[in-house]
Scaffold this motif. Structure first.
Motif, PDB file in Angstrom:
ATOM      1  N   VAL A  85       0.848  -1.196   0.000  1.00 44.12           N
ATOM      2  CA  VAL A  85       0.000   0.000   0.000  1.00 44.12           C
ATOM      3  C   VAL A  85       0.887   1.249   0.000  1.00 44.12           C
ATOM      4  O   VAL A  85       1.681   1.455   0.924  1.00 44.12           O
ATOM      5  CB  VAL A  85      -0.934   0.020   1.236  1.00 44.12           C
ATOM      6  N   GLY A  86       0.744   2.061  -1.042  1.00 42.51           N
ATOM      7  CA  GLY A  86       1.485   3.321  -1.122  1.00 42.51           C
ATOM      8  C   GLY A  86       0.632   4.470  -0.603  1.00 42.51           C
ATOM      9  O   GLY A  86      -0.384   4.253   0.069  1.00 42.51           O
ATOM     10  N   GLU A  87       1.033   5.686  -0.931  1.00 46.00           N
ATOM     11  CA  GLU A  87       0.296   6.853  -0.439  1.00 46.00           C
ATOM     12  C   GLU A  87      -0.862   7.218  -1.359  1.00 46.00           C
ATOM     13  O   GLU A  87      -2.031   7.082  -1.017  1.00 46.00           O
ATOM     14  CB  GLU A  87       1.260   8.034  -0.299  1.00 46.00           C
ATOM     15  N   GLN A  88      -0.524   7.678  -2.555  1.00 44.80           N
ATOM     16  CA  GLN A  88      -1.523   8.094  -3.533  1.00 44.80           C
ATOM     17  C   GLN A  88      -0.853   8.083  -4.900  1.00 44.80           C
ATOM     18  O   GLN A  88       0.374   8.145  -4.988  1.00 44.80           O
ATOM     19  CB  GLN A  88      -2.028   9.502  -3.218  1.00 44.80           C
ATOM     20  N   PRO A  89      -1.636   8.024  -5.990  1.00 42.62           N
ATOM     21  CA  PRO A  89      -0.996   8.052  -7.301  1.00 42.62           C
ATOM     22  C   PRO A  89      -0.235   9.359  -7.503  1.00 42.62           C
ATOM     23  O   PRO A  89      -0.630  10.402  -6.973  1.00 42.62           O
ATOM     24  CB  PRO A  89      -2.167   7.955  -8.284  1.00 42.62           C
ATOM     25  N   GLY A  90       0.844   9.298  -8.264  1.00 47.32           N
ATOM     26  CA  GLY A  90       1.583  10.496  -8.637  1.00 47.32           C
ATOM     27  C   GLY A  90       1.119  10.955 -10.008  1.00 47.32           C
ATOM     28  O   GLY A  90       0.145  10.429 -10.568  1.00 47.32           O
ATOM     29  N   ASP A  91       1.845  11.928 -10.540  1.00 43.75           N
ATOM     30  CA  ASP A  91       1.489  12.510 -11.840  1.00 43.75           C
ATOM     31  C   ASP A  91       1.354  11.437 -12.933  1.00 43.75           C
ATOM     32  O   ASP A  91       0.373  11.405 -13.672  1.00 43.75           O
ATOM     33  CB  ASP A  91       2.579  13.523 -12.212  1.00 43.75           C
ATOM     34  N   GLN A  92       2.349  10.552 -13.017  1.00 37.96           N
ATOM     35  CA  GLN A  92       2.326   9.550 -14.096  1.00 37.96           C
ATOM     36  C   GLN A  92       1.252   8.496 -13.870  1.00 37.96           C
ATOM     37  O   GLN A  92       0.624   8.010 -14.806  1.00 37.96           O
ATOM     38  CB  GLN A  92       3.699   8.894 -14.237  1.00 37.96           C
ATOM     39  N   GLU A  93       1.034   8.133 -12.616  1.00 36.03           N
ATOM     40  CA  GLU A  93       0.006   7.142 -12.299  1.00 36.03           C
ATOM     41  C   GLU A  93      -1.382   7.704 -12.614  1.00 36.03           C
ATOM     42  O   GLU A  93      -2.261   6.988 -13.099  1.00 36.03           O
ATOM     43  CB  GLU A  93       0.071   6.764 -10.812  1.00 36.03           C
ATOM     44  N   ASP A  94      -1.553   8.991 -12.360  1.00 33.75           N
ATOM     45  CA  ASP A  94      -2.831   9.661 -12.617  1.00 33.75           C
ATOM     46  C   ASP A  94      -3.182   9.585 -14.115  1.00 33.75           C
ATOM     47  O   ASP A  94      -4.334   9.401 -14.487  1.00 33.75           O
ATOM     48  CB  ASP A  94      -2.714  11.122 -12.173  1.00 33.75           C
ATOM     49  N   LYS A 114      -2.694   3.568 -13.404  1.00 36.79           N
ATOM     50  CA  LYS A 114      -2.109   2.391 -12.757  1.00 36.79           C
ATOM     51  C   LYS A 114      -1.200   2.832 -11.615  1.00 36.79           C
ATOM     52  O   LYS A 114      -0.489   3.829 -11.758  1.00 36.79           O
ATOM     53  CB  LYS A 114      -1.255   1.604 -13.762  1.00 36.79           C
ATOM     54  N   PRO A 115      -1.185   2.061 -10.510  1.00 39.04           N
ATOM     55  CA  PRO A 115      -0.333   2.464  -9.387  1.00 39.04           C
ATOM     56  C   PRO A 115       1.146   2.163  -9.621  1.00 39.04           C
ATOM     57  O   PRO A 115       1.493   1.183 -10.291  1.00 39.04           O
ATOM     58  CB  PRO A 115      -0.868   1.599  -8.230  1.00 39.04           C
ATOM     59  N   PHE A 116       1.995   3.012  -9.071  1.00 39.41           N
ATOM     60  CA  PHE A 116       3.453   2.787  -9.056  1.00 39.41           C
ATOM     61  C   PHE A 116       4.036   2.474 -10.435  1.00 39.41           C
ATOM     62  O   PHE A 116       4.691   1.446 -10.629  1.00 39.41           O
ATOM     63  CB  PHE A 116       3.811   1.676  -8.047  1.00 39.41           C
ATOM     64  N   VAL A 117       3.798   3.365 -11.387  1.00 43.42           N
ATOM     65  CA  VAL A 117       4.416   3.217 -12.714  1.00 43.42           C
ATOM     66  C   VAL A 117       5.378   4.373 -13.014  1.00 43.42           C
ATOM     67  O   VAL A 117       6.036   4.374 -14.044  1.00 43.42           O
ATOM     68  CB  VAL A 117       3.356   3.109 -13.846  1.00 43.42           C
ATOM     69  N   PRO A 123       8.406   7.391 -11.331  1.00 44.75           N
ATOM     70  CA  PRO A 123       9.746   7.271 -10.737  1.00 44.75           C
ATOM     71  C   PRO A 123       9.777   6.443  -9.445  1.00 44.75           C
ATOM     72  O   PRO A 123      10.648   5.581  -9.287  1.00 44.75           O
ATOM     73  CB  PRO A 123      10.147   8.721 -10.464  1.00 44.75           C
ATOM     74  N   ALA A 124       8.845   6.672  -8.538  1.00 45.18           N
ATOM     75  CA  ALA A 124       8.839   5.884  -7.282  1.00 45.18           C
ATOM     76  C   ALA A 124       8.550   4.416  -7.594  1.00 45.18           C
ATOM     77  O   ALA A 124       9.108   3.513  -6.956  1.00 45.18           O
ATOM     78  CB  ALA A 124       7.801   6.440  -6.309  1.00 45.18           C
ATOM     79  N   GLY A 125       7.707   4.189  -8.579  1.00 49.80           N
ATOM     80  CA  GLY A 125       7.382   2.815  -8.988  1.00 49.80           C
ATOM     81  C   GLY A 125       8.591   2.087  -9.539  1.00 49.80           C
ATOM     82  O   GLY A 125       8.772   0.888  -9.298  1.00 49.80           O
ATOM     83  N   THR A 150      -1.447  -1.234  -4.328  1.00 52.43           N
ATOM     84  CA  THR A 150      -2.486  -0.201  -4.317  1.00 52.43           C
ATOM     85  C   THR A 150      -2.018   1.022  -3.526  1.00 52.43           C
ATOM     86  O   THR A 150      -0.858   1.100  -3.120  1.00 52.43           O
ATOM     87  CB  THR A 150      -3.811  -0.794  -3.759  1.00 52.43           C
ATOM     88  N   ASN A 151      -2.915   1.943  -3.325  1.00 59.41           N
ATOM     89  CA  ASN A 151      -2.608   3.158  -2.577  1.00 59.41           C
ATOM     90  C   ASN A 151      -3.683   3.432  -1.525  1.00 59.41           C
ATOM     91  O   ASN A 151      -4.841   3.040  -1.703  1.00 59.41           O
ATOM     92  CB  ASN A 151      -2.543   4.358  -3.532  1.00 59.41           C
ATOM     93  N   ALA A 152      -3.289   4.153  -0.471  1.00 56.44           N
ATOM     94  CA  ALA A 152      -4.248   4.520   0.578  1.00 56.44           C
ATOM     95  C   ALA A 152      -5.286   5.495   0.022  1.00 56.44           C
ATOM     96  O   ALA A 152      -6.467   5.417   0.350  1.00 56.44           O
ATOM     97  CB  ALA A 152      -3.505   5.158   1.748  1.00 56.44           C
ATOM     98  N   VAL A 162       9.357   2.462   4.815  1.00 54.36           N
ATOM     99  CA  VAL A 162       9.273   3.814   4.259  1.00 54.36           C
ATOM    100  C   VAL A 162       8.683   3.754   2.843  1.00 54.36           C
ATOM    101  O   VAL A 162       8.542   2.685   2.260  1.00 54.36           O
ATOM    102  CB  VAL A 162      10.664   4.499   4.212  1.00 54.36           C
ATOM    103  N   HIS A 163       8.399   4.931   2.327  1.00 54.69           N
ATOM    104  CA  HIS A 163       7.907   5.021   0.949  1.00 54.69           C
ATOM    105  C   HIS A 163       9.122   5.089   0.008  1.00 54.69           C
ATOM    106  O   HIS A 163      10.097   5.775   0.314  1.00 54.69           O
ATOM    107  CB  HIS A 163       7.052   6.296   0.815  1.00 54.69           C
ATOM    108  N   PRO A 164       9.078   4.404  -1.145  1.00 59.23           N
ATOM    109  CA  PRO A 164      10.246   4.455  -2.040  1.00 59.23           C
ATOM    110  C   PRO A 164      10.616   5.869  -2.517  1.00 59.23           C
ATOM    111  O   PRO A 164      11.785   6.116  -2.853  1.00 59.23           O
ATOM    112  CB  PRO A 164       9.851   3.557  -3.231  1.00 59.23           C
TER     113      PRO A 164
HETATM  114  N1  URA Z   1       3.541   7.077  -4.958  1.00 62.21           N
HETATM  115  C1  URA Z   1       2.590   6.326  -4.381  1.00 62.21           C
HETATM  116  O1  URA Z   1       2.426   6.326  -3.172  1.00 62.21           O
HETATM  117  N2  URA Z   1       1.830   5.587  -5.151  1.00 62.21           N
HETATM  118  C2  URA Z   1       1.944   5.535  -6.472  1.00 62.21           C
HETATM  119  O2  URA Z   1       1.171   4.830  -7.119  1.00 62.21           O
HETATM  120  C3  URA Z   1       2.960   6.317  -7.050  1.00 62.21           C
HETATM  121  C4  URA Z   1       3.747   7.086  -6.277  1.00 62.21           C
END
Ligand code: URA
Length: 225
Positions: free
Chosen positions: A70-79, A83-86, A88-90, A110-112, A192-194
Motif C-alpha cells: 500500500v502506497g500513499e496516492q498516485p503520482g502525476d504519471q500514475e494519474d 495504474k499504481p506505481f508506474v 519514478p517511485a514505482g 495499491t494506494n491509501a 518507508v515510501h520508495p
Molecule cells: N507514490 C505512491 O504512493 N503511489 C503511487 O502509485 C505512485 C507514487
C-alpha cells in the motif's frame, strides 16, 4: 512517436470524462471481485479529490496475492496511466522488489488514497500530501481490496499507508521493519515510501537508504514464506 502518445492520452481523458459524468452510485459495497469494485470506484466522490484528478487509480495485481503493498496516492504519471506505481517511485520500488526476490505480478499493489492530489505550479503538478479526512474517506476502497484479496500480510509504504491500515498516525521511520497485527488478524509490516529514497541527494546516503529498504523487502519475503 507523437502519433502513439497522443491517442493514449485522448483515450485516458475520454475515460476520465465518462467516469466523472456517471451518476454517483450509492452502493452497499457488495462487490464480488476487484473488477467490480474498480468499476464502482471510478465514480467515487467520497472526498473532493476526484474533481482535479484525471481518474481514480485503483489497485492492481493478483487477486489472491499473499501480500498487498500500500502506497500513499498516485503520482502525476500514475494519474495519467490509471495504474499504481508506474512513475519514478514505482521504478525504484520495482527494482528493489526484484532484488528482494519478490515478483510484483504475484502481489497486489495499491494506494491509501486513489486520486492524485496536487498543486498546479506552471505546467507542472506538484504532489500534495493527502489529509486525514481524505485518507479516511478512501479507506472504504482499501478495506474492500483487502477483504477481496485476503492477503496474509499488508505492507505499509510510508506514513499515509500506515495511517490508513492502522487507523492512527504511526512514526514509520522509528517503527520500520516491525509487523503489527490488527484486530482483524491482518499483519501490517511498516517501512518507508520508495520516494523517500528518490529525494535523498547525497549518493552515499541514498545508497544506504536503498540498502535498508532492500532489507525491509527481504523481511517481507521471509514473512510471506
Ligand atoms: N507514490 C505512491 O504512493 N503511489 C503511487 O502509485 C505512485 C507514487
Amino acid at each position: 512517436m507523437p502519433t502513439q502518445a497522443s491517442p493514449h492520452h485522448v483515450k485516458v481523458h475520454a475515460r476520465h470524462r465518462s467516469a466523472k459524468d456517471a451518476p454517483l452510485r450509492e452502493d452497499e459495497g457488495d462487490y464480488a471481485s476487484i473488477e467490480e469494485a474498480r468499476e464502482a470506484a471510478a465514480g467515487c466522490r467520497r472526498c473532493p479529490l476526484w474533481r482535479d484528478a484525471t481518474q481514480m487509480v485503483f489497485g492492481e495485481g493478483r487477486e489472491t496475492a499473499e501480500v498487498v503493498f500500500v502506497g500513499e496516492q498516485p503520482g502525476d504519471q500514475e494519474d495519467i496511466a490509471g495504474k499504481p506505481f508506474v512513475g519514478p517511485a514505482g521504478r525504484v520500488f520495482d527494482a528493489i522488489l526484484d532484488e528482494a526476490g519478490i515478483a510484483r505480478q504475484k502481489t497486489y499493489v495499491t494506494n491509501a488514497v486513489k486520486h492524485f492530489k496536487f498543486e498546479p505550479r506552471g505546467k507542472r503538478r506538484i504532489h500534495s500530501k493527502p489529509n486525514a479526512g481524505e485518507i479516511k474517506a478512501c479507506r472504504w476502497w482499501l478495506d474492500h481490496e483487502l477483504s477481496l484479496v485476503g492477503p496474509k500480510l499488508a505492507v505499509a509504504l510510508g506514513a499515509t499507508a500506515a495511517q490508513s491500515l492502522l487507523g492512527k498516525a504511526v512514526a514509520v521511520t522509528k517503527m520500520r521493519g516491525r509487523t503489527i497485527e490488527r484486530e482483524d488478524g491482518l499483519r501490517v509490516f511498516l517501512t518507508v515510501h520508495p520516494s523517500f529514497i528518490l529525494r535523498i541527494r547525497d549518493e552515499a546516503d541514498k545508497e544506504a537508504e536503498r540498502g535498508r529498504f532492500l532489507e525491509d523487502l527481504k523481511a517481507v519475503k521471509a514473512l510471506m514464506e
